[in-house]
Design an enzyme around this catalytic site. Structure first.
Site, PDB file in Angstrom:
ATOM      1  N   ASP A   1      46.629  37.179  35.681  1.00  0.00           N
ATOM      2  CA  ASP A   1      47.366  37.461  34.453  1.00  0.00           C
ATOM      3  C   ASP A   1      48.212  38.706  34.695  1.00  0.00           C
ATOM      4  OD1 ASP A   1      45.917  35.442  33.268  1.00  0.00           O
ATOM      5  OD2 ASP A   1      44.884  36.723  31.831  1.00  0.00           O
TER       6      ASP A   1
ATOM      7  N   HIS B   1      42.849  35.331  41.954  1.00  0.00           N
ATOM      8  CA  HIS B   1      42.470  33.996  42.367  1.00  0.00           C
ATOM      9  C   HIS B   1      43.441  33.446  43.414  1.00  0.00           C
ATOM     10  CE1 HIS B   1      39.416  33.224  39.075  1.00  0.00           C
ATOM     11  NE2 HIS B   1      39.975  34.380  38.704  1.00  0.00           N
TER      12      HIS B   1
ATOM     13  N   SER C   1      46.840  47.138  38.503  1.00  0.00           N
ATOM     14  CA  SER C   1      47.536  47.272  39.770  1.00  0.00           C
ATOM     15  C   SER C   1      48.493  46.107  39.955  1.00  0.00           C
ATOM     16  CB  SER C   1      46.556  47.384  40.930  1.00  0.00           C
ATOM     17  OG  SER C   1      47.196  47.966  42.044  1.00  0.00           O
TER      18      SER C   1
END
Length: 291
Positions: free
Chosen positions: A95, A152, A257
């Site tokens: 996200d 992911h 980050s």
């Protein structure tokens, strides 16, 4: 010069003066304290400040988390981030918001308007060292503090190598990206390279100030400590294979980050309309693998 310009300049100048590694390691310790009053203050205050939707979390009860970092790196419900079902789709790995997206030209990636940096430096290679990404594709995605902070796999892949590249710990927000040359190839980072159906894929986890830890599912905690020195490269080609399915978790950040994804030339067509500043979510299609 506008007030905003002066504010950005001051914000960046202060980062050169701050003890970046010390502050990041202190944040790492603070985020793992289990003292209940402090834990509740941090977790409840953060959830309220950033309007966190806990109904998407696998554990929606804020008081169930043993420390702030457990809450910050919380798992989501499986159905909260459905994966694009097309096996030819390059999935968004996190996200966040797109910082930059496009082609790698003359061995360089765009960082921000008027700023670029070298692929070989980003990957922790010697200047001019060969790599498979010349003329290829890249996307840089910024994770704000409110985002889900597990990373992911965009595609199914077999791990080839992992390189921890020590470096600075500047912020990675837009203001810093605009004003710190070579930011993403300057900050501490973890470079992972995978063999996939689209050729070699690199996924780079870029550290930042107050990012108290980077870890992977196969090796555990990589940082801290935030050491100095040359890159530390681990080759997994001859080791027991590490294979991860598309959409599977591969690592996580503590605090916000950036992730940079690289693919070789001619292996991908980006989705129409993707542009800097656009919000993206884990599992959505970023592009389609070329035939």
């Amino acid at each position: 010069m506008t007030r905003s310009d002066w504010g950005e300049r001051l914000f960046v100048a202060l980062q050169y003066l701050l003890p970046q590694r010390l502050l990041s390691e202190l944040m790492h310790r603070l985020s793992r304290l289990r003292w209940r009053p402090l834990r509740r203050l941090l977790i409840h205050g953060f959830a309220r400040q950033y309007d966190i939707d806990m109904q998407q979390a696998a554990e929606p009860d804020l008081d169930a988390y043993p420390h702030f970092n457990a809450f910050f790196t919380r798992a989501l419900r499986a159905e909260a981030r459905p994966l694009d079902p097309d096996p030819r789709a390059l999935l968004c790995p996190v996200d966040g918001a797109i910082s930059q997206i496009g082609r790698i030209e003359d061995g360089r990636l765009i960082q921000a308007k008027g700023q670029d940096y070298a692929v070989d430096t980003l990957l922790g290679l010697d200047p001019g060292a060969p790599h498979p990404f010349e003329g290829g594709h890249f996307v840089t995605i910024y994770l704000s503090p409110r985002d889900y902070h597990r990373i992911h796999m965009p595609l199914t892949g077999r791990l080839l190598e992992m390189t921890h590249v020590p470096g600075a710990l500047f912020s990675v927000n837009a203001a810093t990206a605009n004003r710190v040359p070579g930011l993403f190839a300057r900050n501490e980072r973890l470079v992972t390279r995978f063999e996939t159906t689209a050729g070699e894929l690199a996924q780079v986890l870029v550290g930042a100030i107050f990012v108290g830890g980077i870890e992977t599912v196969w090796s555990g905690v990589v940082t801290p400590p935030h050491r100095l020195g040359p890159p530390n490269r681990l080759d997994y080609r001859e080791a027991a294979p590490v294979e991860l399915a598309r959409g599977a978790e591969m690592g996580r950040f503590n605090l916000g980050s950036t992730v940079v994804v690289l693919l070789p030339r001619g292996r991908l067509d980006w989705e129409t309309g993707l542009a800097p500043g656009q919000t993206v979510r884990l599992g959505q299609r970023l592009g389609t693998l070329a035939d």
